[in-house]
Design an enzyme around this catalytic site. Structure first.
Site, PDB file in Angstrom:
ATOM      1  N   GLN A 116      10.657  27.150  91.612  1.00 50.32           N
ATOM      2  CA  GLN A 116      10.596  25.712  91.942  1.00 50.32           C
ATOM      3  C   GLN A 116      11.470  25.463  93.164  1.00 50.32           C
ATOM      4  OE1 GLN A 116      11.014  23.064  88.557  1.00 50.32           O
ATOM      5  NE2 GLN A 116       9.525  24.189  87.369  1.00 50.32           N
ATOM      6  N   CYS A 117      12.767  25.211  92.956  1.00 49.84           N
ATOM      7  CA  CYS A 117      13.602  25.042  94.143  1.00 49.84           C
ATOM      8  C   CYS A 117      13.782  26.372  94.844  1.00 49.84           C
ATOM      9  CB  CYS A 117      14.955  24.436  93.792  1.00 49.84           C
ATOM     10  SG  CYS A 117      16.168  25.634  93.204  1.00 49.84           S
ATOM     11  N   CYS A 152      18.555  30.002  86.023  1.00 47.91           N
ATOM     12  CA  CYS A 152      17.638  29.137  86.770  1.00 47.91           C
ATOM     13  C   CYS A 152      17.780  27.749  86.163  1.00 47.91           C
ATOM     14  CB  CYS A 152      16.205  29.624  86.617  1.00 47.91           C
ATOM     15  SG  CYS A 152      15.013  28.473  87.319  1.00 47.91           S
ATOM     16  N   ASN A 261      35.445  45.888  89.749  1.00 45.79           N
ATOM     17  CA  ASN A 261      35.995  44.678  90.378  1.00 45.79           C
ATOM     18  C   ASN A 261      35.601  43.409  89.610  1.00 45.79           C
ATOM     19  OD1 ASN A 261      37.557  43.573  92.516  1.00 45.79           O
ATOM     20  ND2 ASN A 261      35.697  42.842  93.506  1.00 45.79           N
ATOM     21  N   SER A 347      33.711  49.044  84.350  1.00 52.22           N
ATOM     22  CA  SER A 347      33.996  50.362  83.791  1.00 52.22           C
ATOM     23  C   SER A 347      34.614  50.255  82.394  1.00 52.22           C
ATOM     24  CB  SER A 347      34.951  51.114  84.708  1.00 52.22           C
ATOM     25  OG  SER A 347      36.200  50.454  84.732  1.00 52.22           O
ATOM     26  N   ASP A 360      34.999  42.599  74.095  1.00 53.16           N
ATOM     27  CA  ASP A 360      34.110  42.970  72.991  1.00 53.16           C
ATOM     28  C   ASP A 360      34.298  44.405  72.546  1.00 53.16           C
ATOM     29  OD1 ASP A 360      32.434  40.683  72.415  1.00 53.16           O
ATOM     30  OD2 ASP A 360      31.799  40.854  74.489  1.00 53.16           O
ATOM     31  N   GLU A1258      11.465  13.198  85.048  1.00 55.13           N
ATOM     32  CA  GLU A1258      12.575  12.966  84.124  1.00 55.13           C
ATOM     33  C   GLU A1258      12.235  12.903  82.636  1.00 55.13           C
ATOM     34  OE1 GLU A1258      13.482   9.389  86.413  1.00 55.13           O
ATOM     35  OE2 GLU A1258      15.539  10.051  86.487  1.00 55.13           O
TER      36      GLU A1258
HETATM   37  C1  LIG Z   1      30.635  37.368  84.467  1.00 55.00           C
HETATM   38  C2  LIG Z   1      31.405  38.289  83.571  1.00 55.00           C
HETATM   39  C3  LIG Z   1      31.069  38.355  82.237  1.00 55.00           C
HETATM   40  C4  LIG Z   1      31.778  39.195  81.388  1.00 55.00           C
HETATM   41  N1  LIG Z   1      31.441  39.231  80.068  1.00 55.00           N
HETATM   42  C5  LIG Z   1      32.154  40.023  79.231  1.00 55.00           C
HETATM   43  C6  LIG Z   1      31.855  40.056  77.841  1.00 55.00           C
HETATM   44  O1  LIG Z   1      30.954  39.386  77.358  1.00 55.00           O
HETATM   45  N2  LIG Z   1      32.619  40.842  77.043  1.00 55.00           N
HETATM   46  C7  LIG Z   1      33.628  41.614  77.537  1.00 55.00           C
HETATM   47  O2  LIG Z   1      34.271  42.312  76.788  1.00 55.00           O
HETATM   48  N3  LIG Z   1      33.924  41.597  78.833  1.00 55.00           N
HETATM   49  C8  LIG Z   1      33.211  40.822  79.682  1.00 55.00           C
HETATM   50  N4  LIG Z   1      33.528  40.789  81.004  1.00 55.00           N
HETATM   51  C9  LIG Z   1      34.686  41.549  81.446  1.00 55.00           C
HETATM   52  C10 LIG Z   1      34.313  42.905  81.966  1.00 55.00           C
HETATM   53  O3  LIG Z   1      33.790  43.686  80.967  1.00 55.00           O
HETATM   54  C11 LIG Z   1      35.578  43.505  82.505  1.00 55.00           C
HETATM   55  O4  LIG Z   1      35.998  42.737  83.600  1.00 55.00           O
HETATM   56  C12 LIG Z   1      35.316  44.913  82.982  1.00 55.00           C
HETATM   57  O5  LIG Z   1      35.005  45.768  81.960  1.00 55.00           O
HETATM   58  C13 LIG Z   1      36.491  45.437  83.741  1.00 55.00           C
HETATM   59  O6  LIG Z   1      36.093  46.646  84.332  1.00 55.00           O
HETATM   60  P1  LIG Z   1      36.093  46.839  85.901  1.00 55.00           P
HETATM   61  O7  LIG Z   1      35.727  48.239  86.138  1.00 55.00           O
HETATM   62  O8  LIG Z   1      35.247  45.839  86.569  1.00 55.00           O
HETATM   63  O9  LIG Z   1      37.604  46.539  86.170  1.00 55.00           O
HETATM   64  P2  LIG Z   1      38.335  46.205  87.522  1.00 55.00           P
HETATM   65  O10 LIG Z   1      38.228  44.757  87.812  1.00 55.00           O
HETATM   66  O11 LIG Z   1      37.873  47.115  88.584  1.00 55.00           O
HETATM   67  O12 LIG Z   1      39.815  46.549  87.064  1.00 55.00           O
HETATM   68  C14 LIG Z   1      40.402  45.819  86.035  1.00 55.00           C
HETATM   69  C15 LIG Z   1      41.806  46.301  85.699  1.00 55.00           C
HETATM   70  O13 LIG Z   1      41.734  47.539  85.030  1.00 55.00           O
HETATM   71  C16 LIG Z   1      42.573  48.489  85.646  1.00 55.00           C
HETATM   72  N5  LIG Z   1      41.897  49.779  85.534  1.00 55.00           N
HETATM   73  C17 LIG Z   1      40.610  50.027  85.784  1.00 55.00           C
HETATM   74  N6  LIG Z   1      40.342  51.312  85.510  1.00 55.00           N
HETATM   75  C18 LIG Z   1      41.485  51.866  85.088  1.00 55.00           C
HETATM   76  C19 LIG Z   1      41.836  53.153  84.650  1.00 55.00           C
HETATM   77  N7  LIG Z   1      40.956  54.151  84.594  1.00 55.00           N
HETATM   78  N8  LIG Z   1      43.109  53.365  84.281  1.00 55.00           N
HETATM   79  C20 LIG Z   1      44.034  52.390  84.326  1.00 55.00           C
HETATM   80  N9  LIG Z   1      43.740  51.161  84.730  1.00 55.00           N
HETATM   81  C21 LIG Z   1      42.480  50.894  85.095  1.00 55.00           C
HETATM   82  C22 LIG Z   1      42.748  48.025  87.056  1.00 55.00           C
HETATM   83  O14 LIG Z   1      43.975  48.462  87.589  1.00 55.00           O
HETATM   84  C23 LIG Z   1      42.673  46.538  86.920  1.00 55.00           C
HETATM   85  O15 LIG Z   1      43.941  46.018  86.657  1.00 55.00           O
HETATM   86  C24 LIG Z   1      32.837  39.980  81.884  1.00 55.00           C
HETATM   87  C25 LIG Z   1      33.180  39.902  83.234  1.00 55.00           C
HETATM   88  C26 LIG Z   1      32.476  39.064  84.079  1.00 55.00           C
HETATM   89  C27 LIG Z   1      32.849  38.994  85.510  1.00 55.00           C
HETATM   90  S1  FES Z   2      13.847  27.598  90.750  1.00 54.22           S
HETATM   91 FE1  FES Z   2      15.554  26.314  91.094  1.00 54.22          FE
HETATM   92  S2  FES Z   2      17.139  27.379  90.142  1.00 54.22           S
HETATM   93 FE2  FES Z   2      15.404  28.539  89.620  1.00 54.22          FE
END
Ligand SMILES: Cc1cc2nc3c(=O)[nH]c(=O)nc-3n(C[C@H](O)[C@H](O)[C@H](O)COP(=O)(O)OP(=O)(O)OC[C@H]3O[C@@H](n4cnc5c(N)ncnc54)[C@H](O)[C@@H]3O)c2cc1C
Ligand code: FES
Ligand code: FES
Length: 1326
Positions: A116-117, A152, A261, A347, A360, A1258
């Site tokens: 749509q949009c 969406c 990240n 990770s 989790d 609407e």
């Molecule tokens: C939109 C969104 C939704 C999410 N939903 C959920 C959810 O439903 N349930 C849930 O449990 N989580 C959820 N998360 C969290 C996500 O699972 C964690 O942010 C993720 O697992 C972190 O891993 P990363 O590799 O991205 O960590 P990074 O951001 O890369 O690092 C996180 C931290 O861990 C440290 N680190 C990483 N690896 C190591 C290592 N090997 N040894 C020592 N330190 C380390 C880093 O130094 C840093 O401080 C969500 C995150 C986002 C952004």
């Molecule tokens: S079409 Fe508008 S947000 Fe999906």
């Protein structure tokens, strides 16, 4: 390490082209690199935090160990550019293009009317594309998983899912006609939308971009070197060996290890955390090793969560079931953790180390006796993941320099069971409210517990162990007595203070019990399967149903006499759908940078009610790139917008009245510099006493915007004396964030002479923006031209606030004499721009034993916020709709807009009607509950019948309203299903089904008569091509498509000859807003008018050459000096409402509809699923049924969000907590009704609108409330099992929290309720 040093060259590929970057800045994300540096603007910014999927791209990498190429979807907004060395990125532009070849995914989503949009469409395409690269014939489950992280706000997802479904191997038939008959075989039925695979381009994997061989060579290179990148403020180092990593971490213990990240990135972006050094260990192979041992499996901490999930899924079938209990529990959690884009990068080690309170995995890993192997300069050690590991919020027992190398996940033993459960505000892609891992071990053949461990997330600052509860269970038989004691201990053990962060205290506590009970049922089941117990088991709680079935959309054929060329009434695809799906469609922020362009960022108030004592911008001005700071003093013209006699300051000067009020703006050379500048502005405040936040406080202090409105018919006071029964009740309805996917965006370009400005702005009302800018800059309106090409969703939220934002931007452009771009971050957009008005409704109703409602007195209080905006108009519309479908002879309504110290609320699709009728329908539900009858009977008894008059004395015929009602009952098989629901409820204690059927009568057009006008300008060029301009803005509702259809019919030429470029104030002046569901009605007539004029002018040339082509007539007309340009005008109906006399004709006509919904509710968690929705809608003769059905489904889903999910949370000091998709949940794919049928009422005509159509934008939003009432019906069934009958309070939205607590199960009843007033709640109940 510092900036200015020579770094390495970053090398990766985008869409098959090599990209080398000598100065890669660690702070740059892939998203900003794509959009700002490479100008690949198909990838969209929607939230910046991984929560919306608009930025989805596909990343491909070569894995030397296995010599395979992997492809995965990822959120570009969280991907650090520096992380991409050696990767191949595919964006929507690399998938397909109209210039070369569009990809089947793009084509099918577009043709299925899934755009749509269009703002979400590239992200949807990319998620689906990445899936197909890995699995060309996916299952429906694969598709819904792949799309779970893509939001969406327009379509309601059904058409997107249907478009994607065409790739499935599963049957493609709709099967919605009953009897298993395929819709494709039912020829005489009205048209239905279905998709024959034949009509689509085939999926041909050989046509995809190949993985660049250069990257394979790079990856195979025997001696990879450490990479370093230096940015303005951050450095990045990527070592290649574990030793080097250990050394780096030892010397820089504070530097984070960035893997996915997904934790570090949001901290940098949203919390302003600055890391001078980032270590990226993604090239250290030891972190990705997987080793199997006889006792379990060691999984590399660097493995992403998708890899962990597929590893476990691969292992499960290789071992006896009893060994993989823990694996399966982890898989369950992983399937629901975040979105696929998140799981593909986040990770395992990162998840553990993030130590989120509601992680989790951690509770399950801990319950499952997992351990981590860590390394540091001091050597290696193993650390158990137990209660000592998680220390506090974001902190573990590990030392800062320690690195997790791998995680040990043990096999389970015979007699050992592991459970994993979570409850979240949305079923998918949402952090859990409470999440848990539980493990119990029995000695052979016994029900006596040998070991037990229980961990919860969401019950404190980090993962917590329920050790005392475990102590109460261990060495005892697993039976009711033990568990009964365990619940009591658990209740004492996991206590949350009433003002605990995150709120939902009673719910969270009750979930701990409910989830333990669920585990209990699973354990009993297993003990019984193992013949350890012979007890009769309580019911088995199965997961809620989740398979989305093909749905049905039924509409009318066009008449057989209609010319094949005439597109009116046909389901034509949105005219920009393909461009939207290829990412070529241009939105405001996609416009290329102009020379010297600046970026603006706002500084807003952090206080709800305070004097500004000082404003210090000196530090901001010293920062790199900052050019200027704009304050109220810089405004040359009017410093306020005056609405209904109230002034709203553009920028606050001396006092603020809400958190988020705009105070000043910083302009700088880049977005990042502007943001940093804004953060450096220092403001001091002196708090003023007694801020007002809630409706109750406003009433107490008489804080209202005037006028307050009253309306009545009959005499309620007298009538109350005559009724059989009186009842008083109240319901509170929360507000709703617009959550348009494209945030507020604009670009103001000074032309350079005579104070002329070109304004590119995402607004529903270009004229208002033009007027406001002219007034602010003190220049005539003829110097300001507003251009709107398309809007990425608006829903009423891009009218008043947008004009104010544009005024501030134009002041910046005037002051600096440079183009200024301003795009709100999602969080700021949510904070500043207001929402739908929350409403508190109180009612008194008098009714007879037979169900007739004789009198009702309803008081509405809307929470308007700190400025009037359109609040009094909203209050008026509330009163005008308070009768809905019902002829209540004595009706009294009062509506007041409360003035509070919250951000000002504004228009939102439905403009008060969804709030108004909700209160009425709830009242009717109460009456039904008091009479012990189903609510549909009370509704039916009280409906308008025969020639009718509303409470404001407008005559109308409810015939089509009643037809919708009757037809909906038939189509939904209401009576039979009602019985089936009652039977289901008798058989199930912990799951209940509920049903509801709700009608709507919705008034179309503006009661403010002057707004019912429209203009158009149509040019025919010498080659016969036609350019149409009109006053409506394209925001996804398909108005341009419909206008093209109108012009095509009137000019008798195919739509392909007609183009609509934009809406602009220099082509069609003095336009009205695209709102009130009136866009097509008004602009359609104006376009028709212009086209008729042109066609008539061509009459002489047509007569001279009747067999000539359109082009030949145009050429002839040009040489005969016939004007080929015409304006069109529509003078709409003279509508009015006289509030003194309480009568009027405020609407042109009514749109009618009825909706029937059935839900299944898990009473222990409050989770629900809409199992079926049937909607019958009277929209006269639709100009474009697929566009209209898109509006119907999209509005329904927005309503479902409003009434069951979306919660705006404010702190006790008035700060909006919910400032992004992570905290504010709009419906996602997982919320689509499993069967979603839409029927357009046949044989309906409307003399009041173009081609007998009706406005539809609407009305249907309100019908999302049928899900609310179905939930309420299910809750009532649960309550009756607890011995509770009669009306009960349930506020809107009926979130899992509210639904679960209202069920009054034995578990919720155990939770002590804190006395209101005895504590400061975490969030306000506004
Ligand atoms: C939109 C969104 C939704 C999410 N939903 C959920 C959810 O439903 N349930 C849930 O449990 N989580 C959820 N998360 C969290 C996500 O699972 C964690 O942010 C993720 O697992 C972190 O891993 P990363 O590799 O991205 O960590 P990074 O951001 O890369 O690092 C996180 C931290 O861990 C440290 N680190 C990483 N690896 C190591 C290592 N090997 N040894 C020592 N330190 C380390 C880093 O130094 C840093 O401080 C969500 C995150 C986002 C952004
Ligand atoms: S079409 Fe508008 S947000 Fe999906
Ligand atoms: S912008 Fe990246 S997920 Fe929303």
């Amino acid at each position: 390490m510092s900036s200015g040093q020579e770094g390495d060259t970053l090398c990766f590929f985008i869409n098959g082209k090599k990209v080398t970057e000598d100065h890669a800045d660690p702070e740059t994300t892939l998203l900003s690199f794509l959009r700002e540096k490479l100008r690949l603007t198909g990838t969209k910014y929607g939230c910046g935090g991984g929560g919306c999927g608009a930025c989805t791209v596909m990343v491909s990498r070569y894995q030397p160990a296995t010599k395979t190429i992997i492809h995965y979807s990822a959120n570009a907004c969280l991907l650090p550019l520096c992380q991409l060395h050696g990767a191949a990125v595919t964006t929507v532009e690399g998938v397909g293009s109209t210039k070369t070849r569009i990809h089947p995914v793009q084509e099918r989503i577009a043709k299925a009317h899934g755009s749509q949009c269009g703002f979400c469409t590239p992200g949807m395409v990319m998620s689906m594309y990445a899936l197909l690269r890995n699995k060309p014939q996916p299952t429906m489950e694969d598709i819904t998983q792949a799309l779970a992280g893509n939001l969406c706000r327009c379509t309601g997802y059904r058409p997107i899912v249907d478009g994607c479904r065409t790739f499935c191997q599963e049957a493609n038939c709709c099967q919605a006609n009953g009897g298993g008959d395929c819709c494709l075989n039912v020829k005489d039925e009205p048209d239905e939308q279905d998709h024959d695979k034949e009509e689509f381009l085939p999926l041909d994997p050989t046509q995809e971009l190949i993985f660049p061989p250069e990257l394979i060579l790079m990856a195979e290179s025997s001696n990879p070197k450490t990479l370093t990148f230096y940015g303005e403020r951050m450095s990045w180092v990527s070592p290649t060996s574990l030793d080097e990593l250990v050394q780096l971490k030892t010397s820089n213990p504070k530097a984070p290890l960035v893997m996915g990240n997904t934790n570090v990135g949001p901290d940098i972006k949203f919390k302003g955390v600055l890391h001078p050094l980032i270590i990226s260990p993604t090239r250290v192979v030891e972190l990705f090793d997987v080793t199997q041992t006889p006792r379990g499996v060691w999984v590399g901490a660097g493995c992403n969560l998708s890899e962990v999930q597929s590893l476990l899924e691969k292992l499960v079938p290789q071992f006896p079931e009893e060994k993989t209990e823990l694996f399966r529990a982890l898989i369950r959690q992983l399937r629901n953790l975040g979105s696929q884009q998140i799981r593909n990068v986040a990770s395992l080690g990162g998840n553990i180390m993030s130590a989120y309170p509601n992680s989790d995995l951690n509770p399950v890993l801990a319950a499952g006796n997992c351990k981590v192997s860590v390394v540091s300069n001091g050597g290696r050690r193993e650390v158990p993941l137990n209660q000592d590991f998680f220390v506090s919020f974001g902190k573990t027992v590990l030392k800062p320099e320690e690195i997790i190398v791998s995680v040990f996940i043990p096999f389970t033993r015979e007699g050992e069971f592991v459970g994993a459960f979570r409850q979240a505000p949305r079923k998918e892609s949402a952090f859990a409210t409470v999440t848990t891992g539980m493990r119990v071990f029995f000695s052979e053949g016994s029900r006596v517990v040998q070991e037990v461990s229980i961990y919860y997330g969401g019950m404190g600052p980090t993962t917590v162990s329920a050790a005392k509860t475990c102590a109460a269970i261990i060495s005892r038989p697993w039976d009711d007595e033990t568990l009964g004691r365990a619940y009591d201990v658990l209740l004492d053990e996991l206590v949350l203070p009433p003002s605990a962060p995150g709120g939902k205290v009673e719910f969270r506590r009750s979930l701990t019990l409910g989830l333990l009970f669920k585990f209990n049922l699973e354990v009993l089941q297993k003990l019984r399967e193992m013949n350890v117990i012979k007890d009769e088991l309580p019911e088995r709680i199965r997961p809620l149903p989740r398979d989305i079935q093909p749905s049905l959309q039924e509409f009318q054929h066009v008449s057989k006499d209609q010319s094949a060329q005439d597109p009116v009434g046909r389901p034509i695809m949105h005219r920009s759908a393909i461009s939207q799906a290829t990412g070529e469609a241009v939105y405001c922020d996609d416009i290329p940078r102009t020379d010297g362009e600046l970026f603006m960022a706002l500084v807003t108030s952090s206080r709800a009610h305070a004097k500004i004592t000082s404003l210090d911008v000196s530090e901001a001005l010293r920062l790199p790139g900052v050019v200027d700071v704009i304050t109220a003093k810089d405004i040359p013209g009017k410093k306020v917008r005056t609405i209904f006699g109230y002034d709203e300051e553009l920028l606050a000067e001396s006092q603020v009245s809400c958190v988020g009020q705009m105070i000043c703006a910083v302009v700088a050379d880049t977005r990042a510099h502007a943001k940093r500048g804004a953060a450096a502005v220092k403001i001091c405040y002196e708090d003023l006493p007694d801020p007002v936040f809630t409706a109750e406080e406003a009433v107490e202090k008489s804080s209202f915007f005037e006028p307050r409105r009253v309306i009545w018919r009959g005499n309620v006071t007298e009538a109350f004396k005559t009724v059989d029964q009186l009842h008083e009740g109240q319901i509170r309805m929360g507000g709703q964030e617009h959550f348009y996917m494209e945030t507020q965006s604009m670009l103001v370009v000074p032309v350079g002479e005579e104070t002329e400005f070109n304004v590119y702005v995402s607004t529903q009302w270009p004229t208002l923006t033009q007027d406001a800018i002219a007034e602010t800059l003190d220049i005539p309106s003829n110097r300001v031209t507003c251009h709107v090409k398309r809007i990425g969703g608006a829903f009423g939220g891009k009218v008043t606030k947008t004009s104010i934002l544009a005024c501030i931007t134009s002041v910046a452009a005037l002051k600096t004499s440079r183009a200024v771009r301003f795009v709100l971050e999602r969080g700021d957009d949510m904070l500043i721009t207001g929402a739908r008005h929350p409403v508190l409704g109180r009612y008194k109703v008098g009714f007879m034993k037979d169900g007739r409602i004789v009198a009702a007195d309803i008081q509405y209080y809307t929470n308007a916020g700190n400025s009037i905006d359109e609040s009094t108009l909203v209050a008026e519309k509330i009163l005008l709709h308070m009768d809905n479908a019902y002829n209540i002879p004595n009706l009294h309504g009062r509506a007041a807009a409360c003035r509070t110290n919250l951000p000002s609320n504004t228009a939102f699709r439905g403009f008060g009607v969804p709030q108004s009728i909700m209160i009425v329908e709830n009242m009717i539900n109460d009456v039904a509950a008091l009479l012990g009858r189903h609510a549909d009977q009370i509704r039916e008894i009280n409906m308008y019948k025969g020639p009718s008059v509303t409470h404001y004395k407008m005559e109308f015929s409810p015939e089509n309203m009643l037809r919708c009602w009757d037809e909906c009952k038939v189509k939904s098989d209401y009576s039979a299903r009602r019985k089936a629901v009652d039977q289901f409820n008798q058989q199930n204690r912990w799951k209940k089904r509920g049903m509801s059927i709700i009608p709507i009568k919705y008034g179309i057009a503006f009661a403010e008569s002057f707004l019912n006008q429209a203009g158009a300008l149509v040019h025919v060029y010498k080659d016969g091509s036609v350019l149409v301009t009109h006053g409506g803005t394209e925001m996804g509702q398909g108005i341009h498509t419909k206008m093209q259809q109108v012009a095509s019919r009137e000019l008798h030429i195919p739509p392909s000859k007609i183009y609509i470029s934009e809406t602009s104030t220099n082509t069609v002046p003095n336009t009205c807003p695209s709102a009130a569901s009136f866009g097509t009605d008004a602009n359609g007539m104006a376009v028709k008018d212009a086209c008729t004029t042109l066609y008539q002018r061509l009459e002489p040339v047509r007569q001279k050459n009747p067999k000539g082509s359109w082009e030949s007539w145009i050429t002839a007309a040009y040489f005969e000096k016939i004007s080929l340009s015409a304006t069109g005008f529509y003078r709409g109906p003279d509508l009015y409402m006289d509030w003194d006399k309480m009568e009027g004709q405020p609407y042109a006509y009514f749109t009618y509809a009825t909706c029937c919904c059935e839900v299944e509710l898990d009473c222990l968690t409050g989770d629900y699923r809409t199992v079926r929705t049937d909607l019958v809608v009277d929209i006269g003769r639709s100009v474009n049924p697929s566009v209209d059905i898109g509006q119907i489904e999209g509005a329904f889903m927005q309503g479902l969000g409003l009434y069951t999910m979306e919660e705006l949370k404010f702190s006790p000091s008035g700060l909006l907590y919910t400032r992004g998709p992570s905290q504010y949940k709009i419906p996602a794919v997982c919320d689509v009704p499993l069967r979603f049928n839409v029927y357009l009422l046949p044989d309906s005509h409307n003399p009041h609108a173009i081609y007998s159509s009706k406005g539809i934008g609407e009305p249907i939003l309100f019908l999302g409330s049928s899900v609310f009432f179905a939930i309420k019906d299910a809750v009532a069934a649960a309550r009756s099992d607890s011995g509770l009958v009669g009306p009960f309070p349930l506020d809107s939205p009926a979130t899992p929290e509210r639904a679960c607590l209202a069920c009054a199960s034995p578990f919720t009843q155990k939770i002590p309720v804190s006395k209101p007033g005895s504590f400061k709640p975490w969030a306000l109940n506004i």
